[in-house]
Motif scaffolding. Structure first.
Motif, PDB file in Angstrom:
ATOM      1  N   GLU A  12       0.827  -1.203   0.000  1.00  0.00           N
ATOM      2  CA  GLU A  12       0.000   0.000   0.000  1.00  0.00           C
ATOM      3  C   GLU A  12       0.870   1.267   0.000  1.00  0.00           C
ATOM      4  N   ARG A  13       1.925   1.223   0.810  1.00  0.00           N
ATOM      5  CA  ARG A  13       2.858   2.366   0.836  1.00  0.00           C
ATOM      6  C   ARG A  13       3.583   2.499  -0.494  1.00  0.00           C
ATOM      7  N   ALA A  14       4.004   1.360  -1.043  1.00  0.00           N
ATOM      8  CA  ALA A  14       4.741   1.390  -2.309  1.00  0.00           C
ATOM      9  C   ALA A  14       3.881   2.017  -3.398  1.00  0.00           C
ATOM     10  N   GLU A  15       2.604   1.649  -3.420  1.00  0.00           N
ATOM     11  CA  GLU A  15       1.710   2.214  -4.435  1.00  0.00           C
ATOM     12  C   GLU A  15       1.510   3.708  -4.221  1.00  0.00           C
ATOM     13  N   ALA A  16       1.337   4.094  -2.963  1.00  0.00           N
ATOM     14  CA  ALA A  16       1.157   5.518  -2.664  1.00  0.00           C
ATOM     15  C   ALA A  16       2.381   6.312  -3.123  1.00  0.00           C
ATOM     16  N   MET A  17       3.563   5.729  -2.926  1.00  0.00           N
ATOM     17  CA  MET A  17       4.791   6.437  -3.291  1.00  0.00           C
ATOM     18  C   MET A  17       4.963   6.521  -4.805  1.00  0.00           C
ATOM     19  N   SER A  18       4.730   5.415  -5.496  1.00  0.00           N
ATOM     20  CA  SER A  18       4.859   5.433  -6.961  1.00  0.00           C
ATOM     21  C   SER A  18       3.896   6.445  -7.560  1.00  0.00           C
ATOM     22  N   CYS A  19       2.707   6.432  -7.020  1.00  0.00           N
ATOM     23  CA  CYS A  19       1.671   7.338  -7.493  1.00  0.00           C
ATOM     24  C   CYS A  19       2.083   8.797  -7.260  1.00  0.00           C
ATOM     25  N   ALA A  20       2.651   9.075  -6.074  1.00  0.00           N
ATOM     26  CA  ALA A  20       3.080  10.442  -5.753  1.00  0.00           C
ATOM     27  C   ALA A  20       4.225  10.884  -6.657  1.00  0.00           C
ATOM     28  N   LEU A  21       5.142   9.960  -6.961  1.00  0.00           N
ATOM     29  CA  LEU A  21       6.262  10.305  -7.841  1.00  0.00           C
ATOM     30  C   LEU A  21       5.750  10.640  -9.245  1.00  0.00           C
ATOM     31  N   ALA A  22       4.792   9.834  -9.698  1.00  0.00           N
ATOM     32  CA  ALA A  22       4.234  10.067 -11.029  1.00  0.00           C
ATOM     33  C   ALA A  22       3.518  11.412 -11.088  1.00  0.00           C
ATOM     34  N   GLN A  23       2.787  11.713 -10.034  1.00  0.00           N
ATOM     35  CA  GLN A  23       2.067  13.002  -9.986  1.00  0.00           C
ATOM     36  C   GLN A  23       3.037  14.170  -9.978  1.00  0.00           C
ATOM     37  N   ALA A  24       4.121  14.017  -9.187  1.00  0.00           N
ATOM     38  CA  ALA A  24       5.115  15.092  -9.109  1.00  0.00           C
ATOM     39  C   ALA A  24       5.729  15.324 -10.492  1.00  0.00           C
ATOM     40  N   ALA A  25       6.046  14.223 -11.171  1.00  0.00           N
ATOM     41  CA  ALA A  25       6.643  14.332 -12.502  1.00  0.00           C
ATOM     42  C   ALA A  25       5.695  15.056 -13.454  1.00  0.00           C
ATOM     43  N   LYS A  26       4.439  14.708 -13.357  1.00  0.00           N
ATOM     44  CA  LYS A  26       3.445  15.298 -14.242  1.00  0.00           C
ATOM     45  C   LYS A  26       3.310  16.802 -13.974  1.00  0.00           C
ATOM     46  N   ARG A  27       3.270  17.154 -12.687  1.00  0.00           N
ATOM     47  CA  ARG A  27       3.159  18.573 -12.324  1.00  0.00           C
ATOM     48  C   ARG A  27       4.349  19.371 -12.815  1.00  0.00           C
ATOM     49  N   MET A  28       5.542  18.785 -12.689  1.00  0.00           N
ATOM     50  CA  MET A  28       6.754  19.504 -13.085  1.00  0.00           C
ATOM     51  C   MET A  28       6.999  19.427 -14.590  1.00  0.00           C
ATOM     52  N   LYS A  29       6.275  18.541 -15.246  1.00  0.00           N
ATOM     53  CA  LYS A  29       6.517  18.235 -16.660  1.00  0.00           C
ATOM     54  C   LYS A  29       7.959  17.780 -16.867  1.00  0.00           C
ATOM     55  N   LEU A  30       8.452  16.996 -15.931  1.00  0.00           N
ATOM     56  CA  LEU A  30       9.816  16.465 -15.994  1.00  0.00           C
ATOM     57  C   LEU A  30       9.784  15.004 -15.561  1.00  0.00           C
ATOM     58  N   GLU A  31      10.941  14.333 -15.693  1.00  0.00           N
ATOM     59  CA  GLU A  31      10.998  12.936 -15.290  1.00  0.00           C
ATOM     60  C   GLU A  31      11.621  12.795 -13.904  1.00  0.00           C
ATOM     61  N   VAL A  32      10.995  11.969 -13.068  1.00  0.00           N
ATOM     62  CA  VAL A  32      11.572  11.691 -11.757  1.00  0.00           C
ATOM     63  C   VAL A  32      12.203  10.306 -11.821  1.00  0.00           C
ATOM     64  N   GLU A  33      13.463  10.236 -11.436  1.00  0.00           N
ATOM     65  CA  GLU A  33      14.188   8.966 -11.536  1.00  0.00           C
ATOM     66  C   GLU A  33      13.707   8.016 -10.444  1.00  0.00           C
TER      67      GLU A  33
END
Lengths: 298, 283
Positions: free
Chosen positions: A179-200
């Motif tokens: 559940e935590r792993a999914e929350a984190m992956s999801c947050a990273l994807a959202q951050a990337a989308k907001r910044m219009k950049l790639e998060v490693e």
């Protein structure tokens, strides 16, 4: 006979992130073997872990062992055998199971001389809505646990094993790794989308962060772009190894002066935390810059 | 909270938890654990609870006072408790509140950090770096081996970086701007020394002289140990350690030589520790 679930949570001082996955595997294998040896059937079991909880959850355990397994010899004539109570069996199995865990390092902290990865501070053990009574590492089992540290370690009463995860979630603790792993992956994807950049999304770094927060909240920040001139490996070491932050690149894989990180807790005072993260990262980056300066020998 | 008040608060806090409040030792040291009170307190075979402030010198961290969060000399607040008594992790968290840092306003992490990173000392322990909003403000260790002596039970060592705590408590970003009291700033008191000692450590310290000093102190320490005088021997060990730190900061020692000096110092500190634990005298 109604089958109920079993919940055991051993709370410790913060476990090293690298200890937890192995402990979960040992718990699962050990529990299966010990339950089978005691003649206790179950529908399924799984272990979970956070930096301060090792959790074993067993689904569908009958309240007594079957009659056939209750004794090795023949029953005395005229007496009906009912098997042994599961509660009693669990009281013996669980402390032995947790005591058998092996860790890369242990500490000794209490008069009884127990050793464990880190000092044990609480034990919650329930079979359905009944407490499973035992002592582990000098701590008596009970039905209470604590919520998220960032919200003041609120005491929580767990009504039954089946309500454990829900109760914790309401107190901002995601006890299930997945559940935590999914929350984190999801947050990273959202951050990337907001910044219009790639998060490693480095796998190892994700796994480490997974065991550094019970309620991961994403923090995005920037750092002085002067530091982008540092050798890539120094920048990486500061970001990933020291700070546990994720780096950010543009679509052409060019590194950008931003970081994505996780904090443990609710998003209160987010700006303070973001500023702190930036300050901590830049301190590491300045050290890195200092390490590659030309020494003055004269 | 002013810098001096943070120290008073920590003294009050730990004194209420039955710690003796000690005073700093008068010798250069890179970490408060090298203070004789800490070193021999952890080794002696009796309970020990103490807390106090030490000035630590890390020549390699000298930055001419230009780095907002790193200094060549800084204050460490040291807590030593043996045997570990009660929930000391919680006590450590509560102490942050005592110095004006509210837990719920910050991200607090306990990042695994063993005690294995000391070139001059054979040491091992399990513990953490305590990070507040990413910044390391303290170390918490269950010390398990010190100078080759196994400690059982372990000794809890908490070392706070007082400047880092003050930055959070005063919501500032540069150590030199911290308020020492209502009139004096940290920089006003320490900027000059930070600049001059940085030049000394990074530019002017004479490697040849440091090597000769190292050898002289080392030799004398060995001789003193021969007479059972492990306290003065340890004092000389500290002088060697400071020479070593300066040599490392100057980056003026040929590659293989520094680890060799480190190895000799580990042996010297172990000999001091062994003499102490073997001492059943009247101390």
């Amino acid at each position: 006979m109604i089958n109920r679930d079993v919940l055991v949570e051993v709370r410790t001082e913060n476990l090293p992130a690298g200890y937890i996955l192995s402990a979960e595997k040992q718990l699962e294998a050990g529990a299966s073997a010990r339950l089978a040896a005691a003649g206790l059937s179950f529908e399924g079991l799984k272990a979970y872990g956070t930096y301060r909880r090792l959790v074993l959850y067993i689904n569908g355990l009958p309240s007594r062992t079957p009659e056939a397994a209750a004794h090795a010899g023949t029953p005395p004539a005229g007496r009906k055998m009912h098997g042994r109570p599961a509660l009693k069996e669990l009281s013996g199995i669980l402390p032995a199971l947790f005591g058998s865990l092996e860790f890369p390092g242990t500490v000794e902290w209490e008069e009884g001389g127990s050793r464990f990865a880190r000092p044990v501070r609480g034990v919650t053990a329930l079979y359905g809505d009944k407490t499973i009574p035992f002592s582990f590492a000098g701590v008596r089992s009970g039905r209470s646990t604590v919520g998220l540290g960032a919200r003041g370690d609120k005491q929580l009463r767990i009504p039954s094993a089946e309500k454990y995860f829900r109760t914790l979630e309401n107190a901002n603790v995601l006890a299930r790794d997945q559940e935590r792993a999914e929350a984190m992956s999801c947050a990273l994807a959202q951050a990337a989308k907001r910044m219009k950049l790639e998060v490693e999304a480095d796998e190892d770094l994700l796994r480490e962060n997974l065991y550094l927060a019970e309620y991961p909240v994403c923090v995005v920040g920037a750092f002085d772009q002067e530091f982008l001139k540092l050798p890539a490996e120094l920048l990486d070491r500061a970001m990933r190894e020291r700070c546990k932050f994720f780096s950010v690149r543009d679509s052409g894989k060019k590194r950008q002066p931003y970081f994505v990180a996780f904090r443990d807790g609710v998003s209160k005072c987010q700006k303070t935390v973001e500023d702190g993260f930036r300050c901590a990262l830049e301190a590491r980056l300045r050290d890195a810059a200092f390490s590659v300066r030309v020494p003055q020998n004269g | 909270m002013n810098f001096q008040d943070i120290i008073s608060r920590l003294n009050q806090y730990w004194s209420k938890r039955d710690c003796a409040i000690l005073q700093p030792c008068g010798r250069e040291k890179s970490s408060a654990l090298f203070a004789p009170a800490a070193f021999f307190g952890a080794l002696a075979g009796k309970p020990f609870s103490a807390a106090w402030t030490e000035v630590c010198r890390r020549p390699g961290d000298s930055r001419y006072g230009d780095d907002p969060v790193r200094l060549g000399a800084y204050y460490q607040y040291q807590v030593m408790i043996k045997p570990p008594d009660g929930d000391l992790q919680r006590a450590c968290l509560d102490s942050l509140r005592a110095v004006g840092i509210k837990r719920e306003e910050h991200d607090i992490r306990w990042i695994e950090a063993g005690r294995e990173d000391c070139p001059c000392l054979d040491i091992s322990g399990a513990g953490w770096e305590v990070r507040l909003d990413g910044m390391s403000v303290a170390r918490f260790t269950y010390l398990q081996r010190l100078a080759s002596v196994e400690l059982s039970p372990s000794t809890v060592e908490i070392s706070y970086g007082l400047e880092r705590l003050a930055l959070l408590s005063q919501k500032k970003s540069n150590i030199l701007e911290l308020a020492w009291n209502d009139r004096l700033s940290y920089g006003g008191l320490h900027r000059g020394a930070e600049k001059q000692f940085s030049r000394y450590a990074l530019e002017f310290a004479d490697p040849g002289l440091l090597r000769r000093d190292f050898e002289a102190h080392f030799k004398e320490a060995g001789a003193l140990l021969g007479h059972g005088l492990y306290l003065p021997a340890f004092d000389l060990f500290l002088k060697c350690a400071h020479c070593f730190d300066l040599l490392a900061a100057r980056e003026a020692v040929p590659g293989a030589e520094l680890p060799d000096l480190g190895k000799r110092m580990r042996e010297l500190s172990a000999a001091c520790a062994a003499a102490c634990t073997g001492d059943k005298g009247d101390d």
